[in-house]
Scaffold this motif. Structure first.
Motif, short mmCIF file in Angstrom:
data_model
loop_
_atom_site.label_atom_id
_atom_site.label_comp_id
_atom_site.label_asym_id
_atom_site.label_seq_id
_atom_site.Cartn_x
_atom_site.Cartn_y
_atom_site.Cartn_z
N SER A 147 0.86 -1.19 0.00
CA SER A 147 0.00 0.00 0.00
C SER A 147 0.89 1.23 0.00
CB SER A 147 -0.92 0.01 1.23
OG SER A 147 -0.18 0.21 2.42
N VAL A 148 0.55 2.19 -0.86
CA VAL A 148 1.29 3.46 -0.94
C VAL A 148 0.30 4.55 -0.55
CG1 VAL A 148 2.60 5.04 -2.39
CG2 VAL A 148 2.71 2.57 -2.82
N THR A 149 0.56 5.21 0.58
CA THR A 149 -0.35 6.24 1.09
C THR A 149 0.28 7.60 0.89
OG1 THR A 149 -1.28 4.73 2.73
CG2 THR A 149 -1.59 7.09 3.10
N LEU A 150 -0.46 8.48 0.22
CA LEU A 150 0.01 9.84 -0.04
C LEU A 150 -0.71 10.79 0.90
CD1 LEU A 150 0.51 8.17 -2.69
CD2 LEU A 150 0.29 10.32 -3.94
N HIS A 151 0.05 11.51 1.70
CA HIS A 151 -0.50 12.57 2.55
C HIS A 151 -0.50 13.84 1.69
CE1 HIS A 151 -0.04 9.92 6.11
NE2 HIS A 151 0.99 9.46 5.40
#
Length: 639
Positions: free
Chosen positions: A177-181
């Motif tokens: 999973s790649v989470t972008l803030h």
């Protein structure tokens, strides 16, 4: 297992590269999602492959491989999640922690040498650092991943400035999973609302619609009573027709796809579905339209087909894959071994892409040639729509000259209702004829009524009637067809040779004419010296008094106009005035000259003869008012 967090510094040159990627390289920020979805798709492909070849993964459930997009508006995060192969800690360090580790210094040097962001973006495509485009829209990026076949996972996190952290994480599912803030929305910086469902759908539709794995997203739905529910939608169609065997695709599916990419509601004239395997693999699905677009010959029209890499959309109108003369061809090419960030500049210099282009061109021309052989009516319609563009290939594409010449279809004097191919023309040539005769002009009627046609019509020689502007150019560039040279009947001396009875008598008549006109011809050459370079007797006229011809290698008046219209001035080209020695007007002019060579009316008659010949071929008079006045005065005296 150690539970402490590791902090690792980027190398100095890598930090510089990161800043360039984040702040100045990419002009279209939307592509960050394309990059992340593509990485996720690759991870799913790898898991499917390894589960078949690695016995340690044989028990892994691969029945629902997919990509999920998750939006948290309160936390302002966008997550791209897959249940693919995943990464180990070492994989993270190697694949993400070190940017282009094998060529960072080289890449950085090239970027510093480049003069603008567009050039730098082209260079980025050579080093595969698209993951870092996420930092264009995010303050922080968090990657959580567990590799298939391992028991624990790892978290990688960075703000894209100077360092990243690594720490072990328990109880992670297999995958990444790649989470972008996300940064705040900023129209000036091109930062859209990437938490918007409509924006996400638009990006997926544009770039990732044909990814083979489902891309899912939960979306809120409000019913008629105002109740809100969450439903999981699949955002992409996954219908990459080009990746399916042709036998499995219905014609209606081809037509639907053609309409989608071309916005043309007429079915295509031809569908070309091909797959190339070997050192460079690709699939192509190309269409020859049945109707030309209104802007086919507009200077602003861009040709080329769509380019995909592993079903991920890269660019529209990829000119490197299709020459300009085939700009009407629509379709897609899906390459397996190109970088996602590949640019137009890189494509133009890529040896493999040039090889693909050659094969695509041959395939398209071969399809049109098959149509010509098997369905003459359909071919005639395609040629009527696109023949003018295809003939541009005779100028641009010497490698395919022979094939293009076989496709040429032109009007001719053989049949006023039908066009003819060059092959058919050659089969009808007279014994002893070694040239393919043609005449160019603005309209068929103008060409057919030209004085240049008279001797050819009288002796039954077929002449091609060429009325497209491009005809003026290609007939001079192409030396011959099937060993027969192209010969303009409006240039050079005409020799409709062949030994026939009465040649001795004709030769004697010719000699007599040359003697009779020995004094008039040099006088006329001098009198008309500003308009022509020579006046001579003609062998191509039977009914007209005079015509104007060029030397064998002269630029034609029409081509001269075309060059001037494009802003290219050419030195004036003087042509040759030919006289019909048997015409009453010419014999009367000779008699008047013998009686009084100084009569001012003779010079005026010479002007009228030249002007009439110029008008007969569709030319423009240098002084229309003077010509009209002289003609009016002569007509008045005659009455």
């Amino acid at each position: 297992m150690a539970s402490s967090v590791e902090t690792m510094e980027f190398q100095a040159e890598t930090r510089q590269l990161l800043r360039l990627v984040i702040h100045s390289i990419y002009s279209n920020k939307d592509i960050f999602l394309r990059e992340l979805i593509s990485n996720a798709s690759d991870a799913l492909d790898k898991l499917r492959l390894e589960s078949l070849t690695d016995s340690g993964l044989s028990g892994l459930d691969t029945s629902d491989l997919h990509i999920a997009l998750e939006v948290d508006k309160e936390a302002r995060t966008l997550t791209v999640r897959d249940n693919g192969i995943g990464m180990s800690r070492d994989d993270l360090v190697e694949l993400i922690g070190t940017i282009a580790k094998s060529g960072t210094a080289d890449l950085l040097a090239k970027i510093k040498d480049s003069q603008d962001a567009a050039t730098a973006e082209n260079l980025i495509g050579q080093f595969g650092v698209g993951f870092y485009s996420a930092f264009m829209v995010a303050d922080t990026v968090t990657v959580r991943t567990r590799r298939a076949g391992t028991d624990s996972g790892t978290q990688w996190e960075s703000d894209g400035e100077g360092a990243y952290t690594l720490r072990p994480v328990e109880d992670l599912p297999v995958g990444t999973s790649v989470t972008l803030h996300l940064k705040p929305v900023d129209s000036e910086d091109g930062l859209a609302d990437y938490l918007s469902e409509s924006k996400i759908r638009q990006i997926v539709k544009q770039y990732s619609d044909f990814i083979r794995w489902p891309i899912r997203m939960a979306a809120e739905r409000t019913d008629a009573e105002g109740a809100t529910t969450r439903e999981v939608d699949t955002l992409n169609s996954m219908k990459a027709l080009w990746a399916r065997p042709r036998a499995e695709v219905a014609e209606s599916e081809y037509h639907e796809f053609y309409q989608q990419i071309s916005h043309d509601w007429q079915p295509p004239a031809e569908t070309i579905h091909m797959r190339a395997e070997g050192t460079f693999e690709y699939e192509a699905l190309l269409f020859v339209p049945s109707q030309a677009p209104f802007d086919l010959f507009s200077r602003e029209t861009r040709g080329g087909v769509q380019l995909y890499v592993k079903r991920v959309f890269i660019m529209d109108d990829c000119e490197a894959l299709m020459p300009d003369y085939l700009r009407f061809v629509k379709g897609v090419v899906d390459a397996h071994d190109l970088s996602l960030n590949v640019s137009r500049e890189i494509l133009q210099h890529d040896r493999q892409i040039r090889g693909v282009r050659r094969r695509l061109v041959k395939k398209v021309l071969g399809a049109v040639k098959d149509m010509q052989a098997k369905d003459a009516e359909r071919y005639a319609k395609v040629w009527a729509q696109f023949g003018r563009a295809l003939k541009e290939g005779l100028i641009e594409d010497p490698d395919n000259t022979e094939t293009l010449l076989e496709l040429v279809s032109a009007a001719s004097t053989h049949d006023p209702e039908k066009t003819t191919t060059l092959r058919e023309y050659v089969e009808r040539m007279k014994d002893g004829q070694d040239a393919i005769y043609y005449l160019t002009g603005e309209t068929r009627a103008m060409v057919e009524n030209s004085p240049h046609m008279e001797a050819f019509t009288a002796k039954g020689y077929e002449v091609l009637i060429l009325t497209d502007p491009v005809d003026e150019v290609w007939v001079d560039r192409v030396p011959a067809f099937d060993g027969h040279r192209f010969q303009s009947i409006a240039k050079g001396q005409v020799d409709l040779g062949g030994s026939t009875e009465g040649d001795e008598e004709k030769d004697a008549e010719k000699a007599r004419h040359e003697q009779d006109f020995a004094a008039l011809l040099p006088w006329l050459t001098t009198a008309l010296s500003e308009q022509v370079k020579e006046v001579r007797l003609s062998s191509r006229l039977t009914t007209s008094a005079a015509c104007i011809v060029g030397d064998a290698h002269d630029v034609t008046p029409t081509l001269e106009k075309m060059y001037r219209a494009m802003g290219q001035e050419l030195p004036p080209v003087k042509r040759i005035l030919e006289l019909n020695p048997a015409h009453p007007l010419i014999t009367a002019l000779r008699t008047a000259h013998e009686a009084d060579a100084n009569d001012p009316a003779l010079a005026e008659t010479a002007e009228l003869v030249y002007g009439s010949a110029l008008l007969a071929e569709g030319g423009e008079l240098p002084d229309p008012a003077r010509f009209t006045r002289l003609l009016t005065e002569r007509l008045t005296r005659a009455l």
